[in-house]
Write an enzyme that holds these catalytic residues in place. Structure first.
Site, PDB file in Angstrom:
ATOM      1  N   GLU A   1     -35.534 -36.743 -32.117  1.00  9.01           N
ATOM      2  CA  GLU A   1     -34.425 -37.520 -31.577  1.00  9.01           C
ATOM      3  C   GLU A   1     -33.180 -36.667 -31.759  1.00  9.01           C
ATOM      4  O   GLU A   1     -33.139 -35.797 -32.635  1.00  9.01           O
ATOM      5  CB  GLU A   1     -34.277 -38.836 -32.339  1.00  9.01           C
ATOM      6  CG  GLU A   1     -33.509 -38.744 -33.665  1.00  9.01           C
ATOM      7  CD  GLU A   1     -34.206 -37.920 -34.740  1.00  9.01           C
ATOM      8  OE1 GLU A   1     -35.441 -37.774 -34.660  1.00  9.01           O
ATOM      9  OE2 GLU A   1     -33.525 -37.410 -35.656  1.00  9.01           O
TER      10      GLU A   1
ATOM     11  N   LYS B   1     -29.007 -27.929 -39.928  1.00 13.16           N
ATOM     12  CA  LYS B   1     -30.175 -28.584 -39.328  1.00 13.16           C
ATOM     13  C   LYS B   1     -31.369 -27.628 -39.254  1.00 13.16           C
ATOM     14  O   LYS B   1     -32.517 -28.057 -39.310  1.00 13.16           O
ATOM     15  CB  LYS B   1     -29.828 -29.100 -37.930  1.00 13.16           C
ATOM     16  CG  LYS B   1     -28.731 -30.162 -37.919  1.00 13.16           C
ATOM     17  CD  LYS B   1     -29.253 -31.534 -38.240  1.00 13.16           C
ATOM     18  CE  LYS B   1     -28.127 -32.563 -38.359  1.00 13.16           C
ATOM     19  NZ  LYS B   1     -28.572 -33.853 -38.890  1.00 13.16           N
TER      20      LYS B   1
ATOM     21  N   SER C   1     -21.142 -28.108 -43.312  1.00 13.92           N
ATOM     22  CA  SER C   1     -22.491 -28.246 -42.741  1.00 13.92           C
ATOM     23  C   SER C   1     -22.664 -27.553 -41.395  1.00 13.92           C
ATOM     24  O   SER C   1     -23.777 -27.210 -41.022  1.00 13.92           O
ATOM     25  CB  SER C   1     -22.835 -29.729 -42.602  1.00 13.92           C
ATOM     26  OG  SER C   1     -21.854 -30.400 -41.830  1.00 13.92           O
TER      27      SER C   1
HETATM   28  C1  LIG Z   1     -22.762 -30.040 -38.430  1.00 14.71           C
HETATM   29  C2  LIG Z   1     -23.370 -31.332 -38.804  1.00 14.71           C
HETATM   30  N1  LIG Z   1     -23.079 -31.863 -40.003  1.00 14.71           N
HETATM   31  C3  LIG Z   1     -23.588 -33.042 -40.388  1.00 14.71           C
HETATM   32  C4  LIG Z   1     -24.408 -33.776 -39.561  1.00 14.71           C
HETATM   33  C5  LIG Z   1     -24.873 -35.104 -40.036  1.00 14.71           C
HETATM   34  O1  LIG Z   1     -26.195 -35.130 -40.464  1.00 14.71           O
HETATM   35  P1  LIG Z   1     -26.580 -35.257 -41.979  1.00 14.71           P
HETATM   36  O2  LIG Z   1     -25.792 -36.374 -42.559  1.00 14.71           O
HETATM   37  O3  LIG Z   1     -28.040 -35.551 -41.940  1.00 14.71           O
HETATM   38  O4  LIG Z   1     -26.294 -33.984 -42.645  1.00 14.71           O
HETATM   39  C6  LIG Z   1     -24.748 -33.268 -38.295  1.00 14.71           C
HETATM   40  C7  LIG Z   1     -25.644 -34.021 -37.378  1.00 14.71           C
HETATM   41  O5  LIG Z   1     -25.835 -33.731 -36.236  1.00 14.71           O
HETATM   42  C8  LIG Z   1     -24.223 -32.023 -37.916  1.00 14.71           C
HETATM   43  O6  LIG Z   1     -24.506 -31.483 -36.715  1.00 14.71           O
END
Ligand SMILES: Cc1ncc(COP(=O)(O)O)c(C=O)c1O
Lengths: 404, 262
Positions: free
Chosen positions: A129, A107, A390
């Site tokens: 948000e 993020k 992620s």
């Molecule tokens: C660690 C992590 N991965 C994935 C996501 C999902 O978001 P996005 O699909 O935009 O990557 C989030 C959302 O809060 C997150 O904190």
């Protein structure tokens, strides 16, 4: 009726190279995307699009962004071969380590980009948000770094579920506003942030947390996350005999980490797999619709009321999906699958025990797909697979302790 | 393009020297919601705006959010509400206000055809701006539904010109950079939106958002052809006021607007 409304020639024709390019002045990804906002917000979206186009073409902006990502946010993040799990599964598993980025997830890439852009455009205030609080924490962090005021809208139900992140945001100097309307979760926080933006467009930038919202957001956020894919492309070239993995896989909430990593491989032979949570799978179970300013697949009932997503992972709890993913699904360039809550939880502990990496519950959905697919036709033995990890799982420890 | 029946109706009244009044009710907010519309008509409404509730009303403040939530938790659906309108004989032209997804889900052609069948004259979609109406305006036109466009204080001159040219029925001037909802005073931006629109078009220009009291209605109507009143009425409905009481509220605004302005 004036012809401009109907004449397709009047639409800027975006260059079509790889399939993840500039969506043009109308922000269209095939039949998805667009700018479905109240008239009062249209000028702000247009101003933002101009601001982003200029900044993105300006080497000085790029340099400032890259420098901040490197010196502050810990980029580049490594690609780690998961040696023990690979041996167990009979595939070569590589992990793109966004869990090692500052604030614990991808993020930060997006918020630093947007915060630098907001400052360049003369804005003094960031609105955001948040669902789980990860994007809220990242925005609060960028606000503190750049001296911008931050207001985060968060559903009251999420505030109860994620008290620690509420406290983190406040520690970082942000104001957290509880949202009591609708289902009191992420989608309602988005509504409230948009409503507040209407009344504050002169000073405030709305810092959206994923590849969602009206044009230019889905495109801009993907561009700010593209760094994941570009780094990983080079890192895979160093690590793999064939240079690119057979499969690139990422979890999909709104879709920003997936869009970022896909962007680095969309012009290669790699298969792209997005993993949705079973309880919030807009591509898999949704119908075309309009939510929060864009057209995409949306979970909704037969009369068009938006349904609540119900995933164990708050960061994937969103009833829509970024419009570019809807388009990638339509064209078949990426495929989308679902994983259950149980599979995600099992993947957390499997990765933790084999590799000493505690993934976020969100990211665990992508790992879970590998666990399920390895050795099947989806991911035959001997395949190479890159998982975009992620985020890190520290934030989920409480929740997991209650579950296990 | 020639004026549709809604525009002709509003023009006729405007040209006769009347300040136009369009009150709003959320469809399904109570079981007897149609009685509110009937009471508005009796009290001198020139047209009536009916909201089809949507789960995520992005441009609505707390009052209309709550009205929408109430209606949805009563289990109403857009299709069911339109069914109720069929043959309801409210006594004034009807304009539907709803969000894009409700229309897209039904299919723009189907939806507009259905509106026409149940006697609706116009359609307002607050989250579908000028640039995105393509595809919807064709469906509306084919069904004889007048698609009303909104103009905001932030709308640039070139957009305003196109909005004034393309809007049908009337042009909806948004008084304020904000959501629907009552406000203590009319926004300063209200006057300029109305003045700018009237320089561009002879279509009726109606102002809405935050017009709560008879005095504010008179103030907003000074630069425009009339007003839309929503949240102030819906707050009363939520508080439990009867159709007769709401009729009296609308009549008070009507009478204030009818006092010759010097
Ligand atoms: C660690 C992590 N991965 C994935 C996501 C999902 O978001 P996005 O699909 O935009 O990557 C989030 C959302 O809060 C997150 O904190």
């Amino acid at each position: 009726m004036s012809l401009t409304l109907w004449n397709p020639e009047s639409r800027s024709a975006p260059p079509r190279r790889s399939g993840m390019d500039d969506p043009g002045s109308e922000g269209r990804f095939g039949r998805f995307g667009g700018r479905f906002v109240p008239e009062s917000l249209v000028p702000a979206c247009e101003e933002l699009e101009r601001g982003f186009r200029e900044a993105w073409a300006d080497p000085a902006f790029r340099a400032a962004l890259n420098q901040t990502l490197a010196l502050y946010a810990g980029r580049p993040t490594p690609v780690t071969p998961a040696a023990r799990l690979s041996a167990e599964l009979g595939v070569t598993l590589l992990l793109k380590r966004e869990d090692l980025a500052h604030t614990g997830s991808h993020k930060i890439n997006n918020v630093i980009g947007q915060a630098l852009l907001a400052r360049r455009m003369g804005k003094t205030h960031l609105l955001a948000e948040t669902g789980a609080g990860q994007h809220g924490v990242a925005t609060a962090t960028a606000g503190a770094l750049l001296g911008l005021d931050v207001t985060v809208f968060m559903g009251e139900r999420d505030m109860e579920r994620q008290q620690l992140n509420v406290f983190r945001m406040e520690l970082l100097g942000a104001r957290v506003v509880g949202v009591s309307s609708g289902s009191r979760t992420l989608k309602d926080a988005c509504n409230e942030a948009l409503r507040n933006w209407v009344g504050a467009v002169d000073d405030a930038h709305y810092c959206i947390g994923s590849v969602l919202g009206p044009h230019p957001y889905p495109w801009m956020v993907r561009e700010f996350q593209r760094v994941i894919g570009e780094e990983a492309r080079g890192q895979c070239a160093d690590l793999l005999t064939h240079g690119v993995p057979d499969v690139v896989v990422a979890c999909v909430g709104g879709g920003s980490n997936a869009a970022g990593v896909f962007a680095g491989f969309v012009d290669t032979s790699a298969r792209l797999v997005g993993v949705e949570p079973e309880g919030g799978a807009a591509v898999t179970f949704g119908q075309p619709g309009v939510l929060h300013g864009f057209q995409s697949y949306v979970l909704q009932d037969e009369s068009g009321q938006i349904l609540e997503a119900t995933s164990i992972s708050a960061g994937l709890d969103y009833p829509g999906v970024g419009p570019e993913h809807a388009h990638l699904a339509d064209t078949g360039r990426a495929s989308y699958v679902t994983m259950s809550d149980d599979e995600a939880v099992a993947a957390v502990s499997r990765l933790a025990r084999t590799e000493g990496i505690l993934p976020a519950l969100e990211s665990a959905h992508a790992v879970a797909w590998v666990l399920r697919a390895a050795g099947t036709a989806d991911l035959p033995s001997g395949s190479t697979v890159l998982v975009n990890l992620s985020g890190r799982g520290d934030k989920d420890a409480d929740q997991l302790a209650r579950l296990m | 393009m020639t004026a549709g029946p809604l525009e002709a109706h509003l023009r006729g009244r405007r040209d006769a020297g009347r300040a136009l009044l369009v009150p709003y009710v959320t469809g399904g907010v109570t079981a007897d919601w149609l009685d509110y519309a009937r009471a508005y008509a009796k009290a001198g409404a020139d047209a009536i705006e009916i909201g089809l509730p949507f789960s995520d009303p992005m441009l609505d403040g707390g009052t209309i959010q709550e009205a929408s939530d109430r209606a949805l938790s009563r289990g109403v659906t857009p299709g069911g509400l339109l069914e109720e309108l069929s043959g309801a004989n409210v006594g004034a032209p009807l304009i539907i206000m709803t969000y894009g997804n409700v229309v897209y889900r039904a299919g723009p052609e189907e939806f507009c055809k259905r509106l026409a069948e149940v006697g609706v004259a116009g359609l307002i979609m607050p989250d579908v701006p000028y640039d995105e109406v393509r595809g919807l305006s064709g469906a509306a036109l084919a069904a004889g539904i007048e698609l009303v466009l909104l103009a905001a204080p932030s709308t640039t001159a070139s957009r305003l010109e196109r909005i004034a040219a393309e809007s049908r029925g009337f042009v909806y001037g948004v008084t304020v950079m904000g959501t629907t909802g009552e406000r203590g005073a009319l926004a300063e931006s209200a006057g300029s939106v109305a003045v700018r629109l009237r320089e561009l078009t002879t279509k009726p220009v109606l102002m809405g958002f935050g017009i709560s009291t008879p005095a504010q209605a008179v103030e907003a109507a000074a630069h425009a052809d009339g007003v839309i009143v929503a949240s102030a009425l819906m707050r009363r409905v939520i508080e439990g006021a009867t159709p007769a009481e709401l009729g009296a509220d609308v009549l008070a605004i009507r009478q204030a607007l009818d006092v010759p302005q010097g």
